[in-house]
Design an enzyme around this catalytic site. Sequence first.
Site, PDB file in Angstrom:
ATOM      1  N   LYS A   1      18.138 -15.827  34.606  1.00  0.00           N
ATOM      2  CA  LYS A   1      17.171 -14.661  34.620  1.00  0.00           C
ATOM      3  C   LYS A   1      17.948 -13.502  33.786  1.00  0.00           C
ATOM      4  CE  LYS A   1      13.148 -13.135  35.831  1.00  0.00           C
ATOM      5  NZ  LYS A   1      11.656 -13.903  36.226  1.00  0.00           N
TER       6      LYS A   1
ATOM      7  N   ASP B   1       8.930 -11.264  31.697  1.00  0.00           N
ATOM      8  CA  ASP B   1       8.685 -10.985  32.912  1.00  0.00           C
ATOM      9  C   ASP B   1       8.138  -9.560  32.932  1.00  0.00           C
ATOM     10  OD1 ASP B   1       9.809 -11.969  35.903  1.00  0.00           O
ATOM     11  OD2 ASP B   1      10.244  -9.970  35.668  1.00  0.00           O
TER      12      ASP B   1
HETATM   13  P1  NDP Z   1       3.903  -6.820  33.936  1.00  0.00           P
HETATM   14  O1  NDP Z   1       4.997  -6.003  33.421  1.00  0.00           O
HETATM   15  O2  NDP Z   1       3.133  -7.496  33.127  1.00  0.00           O
HETATM   16  O3  NDP Z   1       3.206  -6.000  34.911  1.00  0.00           O
HETATM   17  C1  NDP Z   1       3.773  -5.467  36.150  1.00  0.00           C
HETATM   18  C2  NDP Z   1       2.816  -4.906  36.994  1.00  0.00           C
HETATM   19  O4  NDP Z   1       3.536  -4.511  38.001  1.00  0.00           O
HETATM   20  C3  NDP Z   1       2.540  -3.515  36.312  1.00  0.00           C
HETATM   21  O5  NDP Z   1       1.281  -3.283  36.817  1.00  0.00           O
HETATM   22  C4  NDP Z   1       3.547  -2.585  36.955  1.00  0.00           C
HETATM   23  O6  NDP Z   1       3.191  -0.978  37.210  1.00  0.00           O
HETATM   24  C5  NDP Z   1       3.677  -3.227  38.355  1.00  0.00           C
HETATM   25  N1  NDP Z   1       5.063  -2.699  38.755  1.00  0.00           N
HETATM   26  C6  NDP Z   1       6.162  -3.139  38.163  1.00  0.00           C
HETATM   27  N2  NDP Z   1       7.399  -2.579  38.990  1.00  0.00           N
HETATM   28  C7  NDP Z   1       6.628  -1.770  39.888  1.00  0.00           C
HETATM   29  C8  NDP Z   1       7.174  -1.080  41.037  1.00  0.00           C
HETATM   30  N3  NDP Z   1       8.742  -0.849  41.253  1.00  0.00           N
HETATM   31  N4  NDP Z   1       6.358  -0.756  41.925  1.00  0.00           N
HETATM   32  C9  NDP Z   1       4.828  -0.936  41.795  1.00  0.00           C
HETATM   33  N5  NDP Z   1       4.531  -1.469  40.739  1.00  0.00           N
HETATM   34  C10 NDP Z   1       5.071  -1.875  40.018  1.00  0.00           C
HETATM   35  O7  NDP Z   1       4.741  -7.859  34.647  1.00  0.00           O
HETATM   36  P2  NDP Z   1       4.200  -9.442  35.080  1.00  0.00           P
HETATM   37  O8  NDP Z   1       2.883  -9.247  35.446  1.00  0.00           O
HETATM   38  O9  NDP Z   1       4.648 -10.433  34.199  1.00  0.00           O
HETATM   39  O10 NDP Z   1       5.120  -9.609  36.321  1.00  0.00           O
HETATM   40  C11 NDP Z   1       4.671  -9.043  37.762  1.00  0.00           C
HETATM   41  C12 NDP Z   1       5.380  -9.888  38.964  1.00  0.00           C
HETATM   42  O11 NDP Z   1       5.157 -11.539  38.572  1.00  0.00           O
HETATM   43  C13 NDP Z   1       6.917  -9.664  39.006  1.00  0.00           C
HETATM   44  O12 NDP Z   1       7.479  -9.699  40.184  1.00  0.00           O
HETATM   45  C14 NDP Z   1       7.305 -10.877  38.108  1.00  0.00           C
HETATM   46  O13 NDP Z   1       8.767 -11.297  38.229  1.00  0.00           O
HETATM   47  C15 NDP Z   1       6.616 -12.006  38.470  1.00  0.00           C
HETATM   48  N6  NDP Z   1       6.595 -13.234  37.596  1.00  0.00           N
HETATM   49  C16 NDP Z   1       5.908 -13.302  36.541  1.00  0.00           C
HETATM   50  C17 NDP Z   1       5.762 -14.276  35.634  1.00  0.00           C
HETATM   51  C18 NDP Z   1       5.117 -14.304  34.291  1.00  0.00           C
HETATM   52  O14 NDP Z   1       5.116 -15.246  33.583  1.00  0.00           O
HETATM   53  N7  NDP Z   1       5.088 -13.181  33.513  1.00  0.00           N
HETATM   54  C19 NDP Z   1       5.778 -15.640  36.004  1.00  0.00           C
HETATM   55  C20 NDP Z   1       6.336 -15.844  37.650  1.00  0.00           C
HETATM   56  C21 NDP Z   1       6.420 -14.420  38.328  1.00  0.00           C
HETATM   57  P3  NDP Z   1       3.632  -0.054  36.317  1.00  0.00           P
HETATM   58  O15 NDP Z   1       3.040  -0.270  34.787  1.00  0.00           O
HETATM   59  O16 NDP Z   1       3.451   1.264  36.878  1.00  0.00           O
HETATM   60  O17 NDP Z   1       5.114  -0.381  36.043  1.00  0.00           O
HETATM   61  O1  2IT Z   2       9.441 -15.360  37.262  1.00  0.00           O
HETATM   62  C1  2IT Z   2       9.288 -16.256  36.440  1.00  0.00           C
HETATM   63  O2  2IT Z   2       9.032 -17.417  36.781  1.00  0.00           O
HETATM   64  C2  2IT Z   2       8.962 -15.802  34.977  1.00  0.00           C
HETATM   65  N1  2IT Z   2       9.122 -14.699  34.654  1.00  0.00           N
HETATM   66  C3  2IT Z   2       8.639 -16.920  34.065  1.00  0.00           C
HETATM   67  C4  2IT Z   2       9.922 -17.474  33.349  1.00  0.00           C
HETATM   68  C5  2IT Z   2       9.582 -18.559  32.148  1.00  0.00           C
HETATM   69  O3  2IT Z   2      10.739 -18.818  31.956  1.00  0.00           O
HETATM   70  O4  2IT Z   2       8.565 -18.672  31.856  1.00  0.00           O
END
Ligand code: NDP
Ligand code: 2IT
Length: 451
Positions: free
Chosen positions: A130, A170
């Site tokens: 990561k 992420d």
């Molecule tokens: P994005 O940046 O697209 O969206 C993040 C969302 O979470 C936004 O709505 C953001 O709001 C909110 N957020 C972020 N930080 C905080 C906080 N401290 N408190 C409250 N809300 C918060 O990210 P993703 O959708 O990609 O990721 C969301 C989650 O999913 C994370 O935990 C990530 O690690 C996990 N994840 C993502 C994957 C991927 O493929 N993208 C794969 C697997 C897991 P704001 O705009 O206010 O910051």
């Molecule tokens: O938390 C996760 O699994 C991710 N942000 C996706 C990682 C990836 O390599 O697609």
Amino acid sequence: MDKFTQNYVDSFMSELIAKNPGEKEFHQAVREVLESVAPYIVSYPHLLDLKIMERIVEPERVIMFRVPWTDDKGEIHVNRGYRVQMNSALGPYKGGIRFHSSVNLSIMKFLAFEQTFKNSLTTLPMGGGKGGSDFSPRGKSDNEVMRFCQSFMTELQKHIGENTDVPAGDIGVGGREVGYMFGQYKRLRDEFTGTLTGKGLAWGGSLLRPEATGYGACYFAQAMLATRGKTFDGQTVCVSGSGNVAQHAAQKAMRLGAKVVTLSDSNGYIYDPDGFTEEKIDFVKNLKNVRRGRIKEYVSEYPTAKYFENERPWGVKCDIAMPCATQNELDAEDAKKLIANGCFCVVEGANMPTTPEAIALIQGAKLLYSPGKASNAGGVATSGLEMTQNSIRQHWTSEEVDEHLHRIMSDIHDACIKYGTEEDGYINYVKGANIAGFIKVANAMADQGLV
Ligand code: NDP
Ligand code: 2IT
């Protein structure tokens, strides 16, 4: 847990905390895995002798670096970049990059640690890693984000490669940021390879990668619901977050017949009593991904919805809760509200969104509950499919990718049942996912000698 195993867990954790002071998210993630796998380790003494757990919690390598960049006014800023190369027993390091002001070494290590077991669960050949930076893209111009990404990649490119370490997105890193980082990587290394995933469709990306985490979480949830003879049809669903994962979890749940009523960001949540439609989800995608606005703007477009400033959605009555924002966003008080309101299923789209106290309450009340490393693995799994397509220089149809994604999520669910079913028949998905993920990594490490 017997006394010997409990002592093993306690002494392991006190050493870990002493050696990694202040890294509370990392301690939390390790404790959760250790509590699941300790009985297994204790029953296979060669794993104790080989100090597999001691080795698994020590990153193979941590890279920390300066990221200097200039804003549009010419002012200089300095951020800190990270890449935690946690474990390469099963394949090249693989995992996303997070750009958020809260990023620190503890958060990077917890995410890389979780990623190692998640990637193992996908059945694809990927190790765990990561990266990220305490840079926040929010409020920055496209040019500022580009300059930051170029500076970040100027250093990171020395440490990654298609057979070494393959980053992706992420929080705060989506298609735009991956594009800028890929461009700089290609320029400096003079090679067009699949070293990043989440690429644009025209330049090596996979169909369905943007949707995969949220869709995969819903496929996993379908399998969980089926164990109780239920489906999404007619269920009320609360989703938190409004980014990549939340948008696609909400969209798929809705398409499967659910009424999805909430989304949020770090400032508050919106409640739409009528539920989302395709048009409303498209509005949110445009709002967040193109106009880069805030979720409260939803209520100007759809006035029957309400915005609740500085609140989380867990007080809204629902059947299924899907935390899809960030770590520790659902605590014990939230869990009590969900249980009191009749919620029977919590599916994590985010990484470690539920606090340990909340997990204990949710599992104590025998709700269906899946940890992110199982239910959000569809994202990295589809990154693995993108790597495969890059290697064979082919482009699969969305039907082909979706079929793989379905199978992988269903296989992960089977693994959770195999290792997580308790004596009373309750499926402990935390235990199941941790043990299944751990066994493969531990055996591979044992096979490969002391490295
Ligand atoms: P994005 O940046 O697209 O969206 C993040 C969302 O979470 C936004 O709505 C953001 O709001 C909110 N957020 C972020 N930080 C905080 C906080 N401290 N408190 C409250 N809300 C918060 O990210 P993703 O959708 O990609 O990721 C969301 C989650 O999913 C994370 O935990 C990530 O690690 C996990 N994840 C993502 C994957 C991927 O493929 N993208 C794969 C697997 C897991 P704001 O705009 O206010 O910051
Ligand atoms: O938390 C996760 O699994 C991710 N942000 C996706 C990682 C990836 O390599 O697609």
